[in-house]
Design a protein around this motif. Structure first.
Motif, PDB file in Angstrom:
ATOM      1  N   LEU A   4      32.233  60.021 -54.019  1.00 54.85           N
ATOM      2  CA  LEU A   4      31.981  60.510 -54.727  1.00 54.85           C
ATOM      3  C   LEU A   4      32.356  61.759 -55.738  1.00 54.85           C
ATOM      4  O   LEU A   4      33.110  61.992 -56.883  1.00 54.85           O
ATOM      5  CB  LEU A   4      30.480  60.757 -55.507  1.00 54.85           C
ATOM      6  N   TYR A  14      20.482  59.455 -56.765  1.00 52.17           N
ATOM      7  CA  TYR A  14      21.515  59.483 -57.645  1.00 52.17           C
ATOM      8  C   TYR A  14      20.476  58.882 -59.284  1.00 52.17           C
ATOM      9  O   TYR A  14      19.969  58.030 -58.972  1.00 52.17           O
ATOM     10  CB  TYR A  14      22.960  58.839 -58.039  1.00 52.17           C
ATOM     11  N   HIS A  44      21.985  57.072 -62.438  1.00 55.39           N
ATOM     12  CA  HIS A  44      22.830  56.760 -62.888  1.00 55.39           C
ATOM     13  C   HIS A  44      22.840  56.309 -64.060  1.00 55.39           C
ATOM     14  O   HIS A  44      22.011  56.463 -65.092  1.00 55.39           O
ATOM     15  CB  HIS A  44      23.251  55.153 -61.838  1.00 55.39           C
ATOM     16  N   LYS A  64      28.175  53.734 -63.121  1.00 51.35           N
ATOM     17  CA  LYS A  64      28.517  55.312 -62.672  1.00 51.35           C
ATOM     18  C   LYS A  64      27.402  56.632 -61.806  1.00 51.35           C
ATOM     19  O   LYS A  64      26.290  56.229 -62.899  1.00 51.35           O
ATOM     20  CB  LYS A  64      29.618  55.875 -63.001  1.00 51.35           C
ATOM     21  N   VAL A  65      27.286  57.243 -61.332  1.00 53.01           N
ATOM     22  CA  VAL A  65      27.138  57.816 -61.122  1.00 53.01           C
ATOM     23  C   VAL A  65      26.703  59.268 -62.579  1.00 53.01           C
ATOM     24  O   VAL A  65      27.854  59.947 -62.668  1.00 53.01           O
ATOM     25  CB  VAL A  65      27.321  58.843 -60.063  1.00 53.01           C
ATOM     26  N   PRO A 106      23.383  63.860 -59.824  1.00 58.46           N
ATOM     27  CA  PRO A 106      23.313  63.894 -58.314  1.00 58.46           C
ATOM     28  C   PRO A 106      21.760  64.842 -57.731  1.00 58.46           C
ATOM     29  O   PRO A 106      21.795  66.035 -58.591  1.00 58.46           O
ATOM     30  CB  PRO A 106      24.165  64.401 -57.389  1.00 58.46           C
ATOM     31  N   ARG A 128      27.825  69.167 -59.899  1.00 62.82           N
ATOM     32  CA  ARG A 128      28.037  67.608 -59.224  1.00 62.82           C
ATOM     33  C   ARG A 128      28.386  67.759 -57.808  1.00 62.82           C
ATOM     34  O   ARG A 128      28.327  66.387 -57.655  1.00 62.82           O
ATOM     35  CB  ARG A 128      28.350  66.731 -60.108  1.00 62.82           C
ATOM     36  N   TYR A 159      32.241  59.282 -61.163  1.00 59.96           N
ATOM     37  CA  TYR A 159      31.063  59.730 -62.068  1.00 59.96           C
ATOM     38  C   TYR A 159      31.697  59.736 -63.887  1.00 59.96           C
ATOM     39  O   TYR A 159      32.212  59.427 -63.778  1.00 59.96           O
ATOM     40  CB  TYR A 159      31.358  61.399 -61.797  1.00 59.96           C
TER      41      TYR A 159
END
Length: 210
Positions: A7, A86, A88, A117-118, A121, A129, A168
């Motif tokens: 990630l 996370y 998203h 996607k993320v 975090p 991140r 990401y």
């Protein structure tokens, strides 16, 4: 931990180019800060009973001025397991139809397909991140944990701008984060394996202090 490393590849580029691409960042973020002010909540539901039979808990997110706060309180019944968390980009948690290969579990790739996607975090450093993975929480002997962090929202948004990569997502310049349209997914790490165990859809909540 392979999932974390994967990630984070490419985040160096995003982190280094954000300010140069948007030199008037502070001016553009005034509207964003005003739009995001408020309280948000997510109630977690179990994703994969094969890995975690019953997960329950909640997350509270709130924005006051330029300060972003995140709190997660969860019981996973998984003693001493570290958990990735996370936010998203998607609006919905994975449903039963998310198991595309029909192997009985929803894996990491299927979560990204279903929930995007993320974005953020929820680790030891909300501003960036990358570099905060040591702050991901670990459950106690009963499989419970409480996570709490705060950070500058403007500094967070710097790292959310730019170009998306394979893992990401980003937020376009001048656009709000729209927390009430996101989801939080909790993952477990055990025996060098990362697996999603719970998800909660974020909604706008009342102010608990009013």
């Amino acid at each position: 931990m392979k999932f974390i490393i994967f990630l984070l590849v490419g985040l160096v580029v995003l982190g280094s180019c954000g300010r140069n691409e948007f030199p008037n960042y502070d001016d553009k973020e005034v509207i964003t800060l005003e739009e995001e002010q408020g309280n948000y909540r997510a109630e977690f539901k179990t994703l994969n009973k094969k890995w975690a039979k019953k997960v329950h808990g909640y997350s509270i997110l709130w924005l006051r001025g330029n300060q972003f706060y995140a709190r997660v309180s969860v019981s996973t019944r998984m003693p001493h397991v570290q958990h990735l968390q996370y936010i998203h980009e998607g609006t919905k948690c994975p449903g039963s139809g998310a198991d595309l290969n029909q192997d009985g579990v929803i894996d990491l790739n299927e979560v990204i397909i279903a929930s995007g996607k993320v974005l953020i975090p929820l680790d030891g450093n909300l501003v960036t991140r990358r570099g905060g993975e040591e702050g991901f929480p670990r459950g106690n002997e009963e499989g419970k944990y409480i996570y709490y962090r705060a950070a500058s929202f403007r500094e967070m948004m710097i790292n959310l701008r730019g170009r998306p990569d394979r893992q990401y997502a980003t937020v376009p310049a001048g656009a709000p984060l729209r927390l009430q349209e996101r989801v939080i997914v909790i993952y477990g790490i055990a025996s060098s394996m990362t697996f999603p165990i719970a998800c909660g859809e974020i909604f706008e909540d009342y102010d608990p202090y009013e």
